[in-house]
Design a protein around this motif. Structure first.
Motif, PDB file in Angstrom:
ATOM      1  N   HIS A 139       3.007   2.521   6.152  1.00  0.00           N
ATOM      2  CA  HIS A 139       3.621   1.191   6.135  1.00  0.00           C
ATOM      3  C   HIS A 139       3.899   0.817   4.680  1.00  0.00           C
ATOM      4  O   HIS A 139       2.960   0.468   3.952  1.00  0.00           O
ATOM      5  CB  HIS A 139       2.698   0.141   6.760  1.00  0.00           C
ATOM      6  CG  HIS A 139       2.257   0.465   8.153  1.00  0.00           C
ATOM      7  ND1 HIS A 139       2.840  -0.076   9.274  1.00  0.00           N
ATOM      8  CD2 HIS A 139       1.271   1.275   8.610  1.00  0.00           C
ATOM      9  CE1 HIS A 139       2.241   0.376  10.349  1.00  0.00           C
ATOM     10  NE2 HIS A 139       1.284   1.205   9.972  1.00  0.00           N
ATOM     11  N   LEU A 152       0.263   0.997   3.068  1.00  0.00           N
ATOM     12  CA  LEU A 152      -0.840   0.920   4.010  1.00  0.00           C
ATOM     13  C   LEU A 152      -0.768   2.144   4.913  1.00  0.00           C
ATOM     14  O   LEU A 152       0.300   2.460   5.438  1.00  0.00           O
ATOM     15  CB  LEU A 152      -0.772  -0.367   4.844  1.00  0.00           C
ATOM     16  CG  LEU A 152      -1.910  -0.589   5.849  1.00  0.00           C
ATOM     17  CD1 LEU A 152      -3.233  -0.790   5.119  1.00  0.00           C
ATOM     18  CD2 LEU A 152      -1.607  -1.814   6.721  1.00  0.00           C
ATOM     19  N   THR A 154      -2.270   3.942   8.329  1.00  0.00           N
ATOM     20  CA  THR A 154      -2.973   3.652   9.577  1.00  0.00           C
ATOM     21  C   THR A 154      -2.788   4.816  10.549  1.00  0.00           C
ATOM     22  O   THR A 154      -1.914   5.673  10.344  1.00  0.00           O
ATOM     23  CB  THR A 154      -2.437   2.364  10.229  1.00  0.00           C
ATOM     24  OG1 THR A 154      -1.059   2.556  10.593  1.00  0.00           O
ATOM     25  CG2 THR A 154      -2.560   1.184   9.291  1.00  0.00           C
ATOM     26  N   ARG A 158      -1.244   2.822  15.963  1.00  0.00           N
ATOM     27  CA  ARG A 158      -1.396   1.409  15.611  1.00  0.00           C
ATOM     28  C   ARG A 158      -0.046   0.707  15.637  1.00  0.00           C
ATOM     29  O   ARG A 158       0.938   1.196  15.066  1.00  0.00           O
ATOM     30  CB  ARG A 158      -2.017   1.299  14.216  1.00  0.00           C
ATOM     31  CG  ARG A 158      -2.412  -0.096  13.792  1.00  0.00           C
ATOM     32  CD  ARG A 158      -3.662  -0.552  14.503  1.00  0.00           C
ATOM     33  NE  ARG A 158      -4.764   0.378  14.308  1.00  0.00           N
ATOM     34  CZ  ARG A 158      -5.550   0.390  13.236  1.00  0.00           C
ATOM     35  NH1 ARG A 158      -5.347  -0.471  12.256  1.00  0.00           N
ATOM     36  NH2 ARG A 158      -6.544   1.247  13.151  1.00  0.00           N
ATOM     37  N   CYS A 163      -0.284  -4.921  11.449  1.00  0.00           N
ATOM     38  CA  CYS A 163      -0.462  -4.477  10.061  1.00  0.00           C
ATOM     39  C   CYS A 163       0.322  -5.311   9.064  1.00  0.00           C
ATOM     40  O   CYS A 163       0.208  -5.083   7.855  1.00  0.00           O
ATOM     41  CB  CYS A 163      -0.043  -3.015   9.929  1.00  0.00           C
ATOM     42  SG  CYS A 163      -0.867  -1.896  11.068  1.00  0.00           S
ATOM     43  N   THR A 166      -1.941  -7.506   6.620  1.00  0.00           N
ATOM     44  CA  THR A 166      -2.689  -6.656   5.688  1.00  0.00           C
ATOM     45  C   THR A 166      -1.770  -6.014   4.662  1.00  0.00           C
ATOM     46  O   THR A 166      -2.119  -5.901   3.481  1.00  0.00           O
ATOM     47  CB  THR A 166      -3.439  -5.564   6.473  1.00  0.00           C
ATOM     48  OG1 THR A 166      -4.238  -6.167   7.479  1.00  0.00           O
ATOM     49  CG2 THR A 166      -4.324  -4.752   5.548  1.00  0.00           C
TER      50      THR A 166
END
Length: 304
Positions: A139, A152, A154, A158, A163, A166
């Motif tokens: 991400h 990010l 994950t 997900r 997300c 975050t």
């Protein structure tokens, strides 16, 4: 300078951030080791197959893991972003999205002996099982020029909407002078997967996100209690392809297009290292530190 190696400007920027031991036997040249890391990320070869010109592969692998745990690559990325922001080279029209990466079978054996815990070193190691096997999601939050401001990692299963908050909290561009780091973009552009706009409204961030058909119908059914439809600028939304071009550049690194790293910490360091290279090769030379002429004996000299 060989292919897949650092330029002088990139070496000058990384030099102050590399930790050095005060005592001990002479170590392998830092520039040589980091060039081995870049070669590994670019080509996706195993550590044992690194060319001998980069020194012992055990040294390169050990230092990469040490730098990943110490956050050296994250600090380097923030430093080059800080210099670009001071020069006015960052477009704060931020786009967020995600891309799925297939995990190689060598990355599936994440180990069952335990280890250090943290945000990126969870039990799942950012590996999720789906129809395509074990996958990981990247991400990024990109600026208007397609360069990652925050990342990010994950598991692949997900959902993107969980997300968004975050990911936006990871944006942190330090100031070159006094003042707090910049954390708020001018506007966020995203697709329908990020249709939950609550976190953006709470932070007062303008956004351009299309509304889902189900949400639109639900609002119509509620009548006047459904509220006004969110504003949507089609002209601004057309620039969302910038994040897709960022995916294309990141996946030009074979070590990113296919995940070979076992732990989430190592794979995040790989993506962060590649993001640093994208920034270093997109900004002008005046934005970076000035490049000195190479002299014999300097630790960061070019290889001709």
């Amino acid at each position: 300078m060989r292919r897949h190696e650092l330029t002088d400007c990139e070496g000058e920027l990384l030099a102050p951030l590399i930790p050095r031991a005060a005592t001990g036997r002479p170590r392998v040249e830092d520039r040589r080791v980091i060039n081995g890391m870049v070669c590994k990320i670019r080509t996706g070869i195993p550590w044992r197959d690194l060319p001998e010109r980069y020194g012992p592969w055990q040294t390169v692998c050990t230092r990469f893991r040490r730098y990943a745990l110490d956050g050296v690559f994250t600090r380097a990325l923030q430093q080059i972003q800080s210099r670009a922001d001071a020069a006015g080279d960052i477009d704060w029209l931020v786009q967020i999205d995600s891309t799925i990466v297939r995990a190689h079978q060598h990355a599936a054996a994440t180990g069952r002996k335990g280890g250090p815990t943290g945000r990126t070193n969870r039990n799942d190691h950012a590996l999720g099982r789906s129809r395509g096997g074990l996958t990981t999601k990247i991400h990024p939050a990109c600026d208007g020029k397609g360069r990652p401001l925050a990342l990010l990692i994950t598991p692949g299963r997900r959902h993107d909407s969980t997300c968004a908050q975050t990911l936006l909290e990871q944006i942190r561009v330090p100031r070159t002078g006094p003042g707090r780091p910049r954390r708020r973009p001018d506007r966020v552009i995203a697709d329908k997967a990020y249709s939950s706009r609550g976190c953006l409204r709470r932070r007062g961030i303008a956004h351009t996100i299309p509304e889902k058909i189900g949400q639109r119908r639900h609002r119509h059914h509620r009548g006047s209690r459904g509220g006004r439809p969110p504003r949507f600028g089609r002209e601004i939304y057309r620039s969302r392809n910038t994040v897709e071009r960022c995916f294309n550049l990141l996946k030009g690194f074979r070590g990113i297009a296919t995940r070979y790293e076992k732990t989430a910490t190592s794979y995040e360091a790989v993506v962060t290292r590649a993001s640093f290279l994208l920034w270093a090769r997109s900004v002008g030379r005046r934005t970076l530190v000035p490049c000195r002429a190479s002299r014999a004996g300097e630790p960061f000299r070019s290889r001709h």
